[in-house]
Design a protein around this motif. Structure first.
Motif, PDB file in Angstrom:
ATOM      1  N   LEU A  24       0.828  -1.201   0.000  1.00  0.00           N
ATOM      2  CA  LEU A  24       0.000   0.000   0.000  1.00  0.00           C
ATOM      3  C   LEU A  24       0.868   1.259   0.000  1.00  0.00           C
ATOM      4  CD1 LEU A  24      -2.736   1.457   0.188  1.00  0.00           C
ATOM      5  CD2 LEU A  24      -2.593   1.202   2.679  1.00  0.00           C
ATOM      6  N   TYR A  33      -3.212   7.658  -3.038  1.00  0.00           N
ATOM      7  CA  TYR A  33      -4.114   6.766  -2.311  1.00  0.00           C
ATOM      8  C   TYR A  33      -5.433   6.533  -3.057  1.00  0.00           C
ATOM      9  CZ  TYR A  33      -6.875   4.784   1.488  1.00  0.00           C
ATOM     10  OH  TYR A  33      -7.656   3.968   2.247  1.00  0.00           O
ATOM     11  N   THR A  37      -6.120   0.474  -5.814  1.00  0.00           N
ATOM     12  CA  THR A  37      -7.224  -0.470  -5.624  1.00  0.00           C
ATOM     13  C   THR A  37      -6.740  -1.664  -4.812  1.00  0.00           C
ATOM     14  OG1 THR A  37      -6.717  -1.752  -7.609  1.00  0.00           O
ATOM     15  CG2 THR A  37      -8.187   0.180  -7.885  1.00  0.00           C
ATOM     16  N   VAL A  38      -7.692  -2.419  -4.291  1.00  0.00           N
ATOM     17  CA  VAL A  38      -7.336  -3.645  -3.589  1.00  0.00           C
ATOM     18  C   VAL A  38      -6.592  -4.580  -4.539  1.00  0.00           C
ATOM     19  CG1 VAL A  38      -8.261  -5.726  -2.473  1.00  0.00           C
ATOM     20  CG2 VAL A  38      -9.163  -3.475  -1.865  1.00  0.00           C
ATOM     21  N   ILE A  41      -3.017  -3.689  -4.666  1.00  0.00           N
ATOM     22  CA  ILE A  41      -2.328  -4.079  -3.426  1.00  0.00           C
ATOM     23  C   ILE A  41      -1.996  -5.565  -3.439  1.00  0.00           C
ATOM     24  CG2 ILE A  41      -2.531  -4.258  -0.911  1.00  0.00           C
ATOM     25  CD1 ILE A  41      -4.431  -1.745  -1.113  1.00  0.00           C
ATOM     26  N   ASP A  58     -11.047  -3.544   3.678  1.00  0.00           N
ATOM     27  CA  ASP A  58     -10.810  -2.742   2.487  1.00  0.00           C
ATOM     28  C   ASP A  58      -9.492  -2.004   2.657  1.00  0.00           C
ATOM     29  OD1 ASP A  58     -11.393  -0.671   4.316  1.00  0.00           O
ATOM     30  OD2 ASP A  58     -13.449  -0.468   3.595  1.00  0.00           O
ATOM     31  N   LYS A  59      -9.156  -1.138   1.711  1.00  0.00           N
ATOM     32  CA  LYS A  59      -7.867  -0.450   1.810  1.00  0.00           C
ATOM     33  C   LYS A  59      -7.843   0.549   2.964  1.00  0.00           C
ATOM     34  CE  LYS A  59      -8.504   3.282  -1.535  1.00  0.00           C
ATOM     35  NZ  LYS A  59      -7.982   3.918  -2.735  1.00  0.00           N
ATOM     36  N   LEU A  62      -6.767  -1.367   5.940  1.00  0.00           N
ATOM     37  CA  LEU A  62      -5.326  -1.587   5.866  1.00  0.00           C
ATOM     38  C   LEU A  62      -4.574  -0.321   6.270  1.00  0.00           C
ATOM     39  CD1 LEU A  62      -2.738  -3.118   5.085  1.00  0.00           C
ATOM     40  CD2 LEU A  62      -3.267  -2.611   2.680  1.00  0.00           C
TER      41      LEU A  62
END
Length: 191
Positions: A24, A33, A37-38, A41, A58-59, A62
């Motif tokens: 991330l 940011y 997207t997930v 990552i 979700d991000k 994280l």
């Protein structure tokens, strides 16, 4: 034998979370940011989608995970150093994180998460110091003042680069600025 197995799981969980956190941060530095997207990552961390969702919703979740390291560093008042010193030391020790998160590419999401996180921690500290009953300044207002000052001073210090002041000096300045107001605000309200 059960403890050994638990230890292995714990290490794997920590390693996977660290891979995801690092992915991330790298992606934020590259593209910001909002554009991460997930899928980005999990591709960068080389883990499966189900692995990601086994650890994080979700991000944003994280992103919040990265702040949890600060919670353990946030020492209670009366211990060695002040609670705010732990925050400033974290700013200094985690420059890569701050570059990714506090820079223009991650600022909004990170600032919101950091503010919420520190509001919780500082709120616990100040509520523990508050007398029973109303105070001259509502505790929530004092928390907002302390957190906003901490973030503002910390971000300014971090952006100056090359560490113009040690963390202890920044903490001393912070306490000189905030403690008199906090002490006055925590006094019992006049009736």
């Amino acid at each position: 034998m059960a403890q050994l197995a638990t230890g292995k799981v714990d290490r794997r969980v920590r390693r996977t979370r660290e891979l995801l956190r690092r992915a991330l941060l790298e992606l934020i530095l590259e593209k910001g940011y909002a554009r991460v997207t997930v899928q980005d990552i999990i591709d960068r961390a080389d883990v499966g989608r189900s692995t990601f969702y086994a650890h994080f919703r979700d991000k944003d979740d994280l992103l919040a995970y990265g702040l949890e390291a600060l919670r353990s560093a946030f020492v209670p008042a009366g211990s060695e150093g002040s609670p705010s010193l732990a925050v400033f030391e974290h700013f200094r020790e985690s420059q890569e994180v701050w570059q990714a998160m506090a820079g223009r590419r991650g600022a909004d999401a990170f600032a919101r998460q950091l503010h919420e996180f520190l509001t919780e921690l500082v709120g616990e500290q100040l509520r523990a110091r508050a007398p029973h009953g109303p105070t001259r300044v509502p505790v929530d207002a004092l928390v907002e003042f302390a957190v906003s000052t901490m973030i503002g001073l910390g971000m300014r210090w971090w952006r100056m680069g090359e560490e113009p002041y040690p963390a202890q000096e920044v903490d001393r300045l912070y306490l000189q600025l905030t403690e008199p107001a906090i002490e006055a605000g925590l006094r019992p309200a006049e009736r």
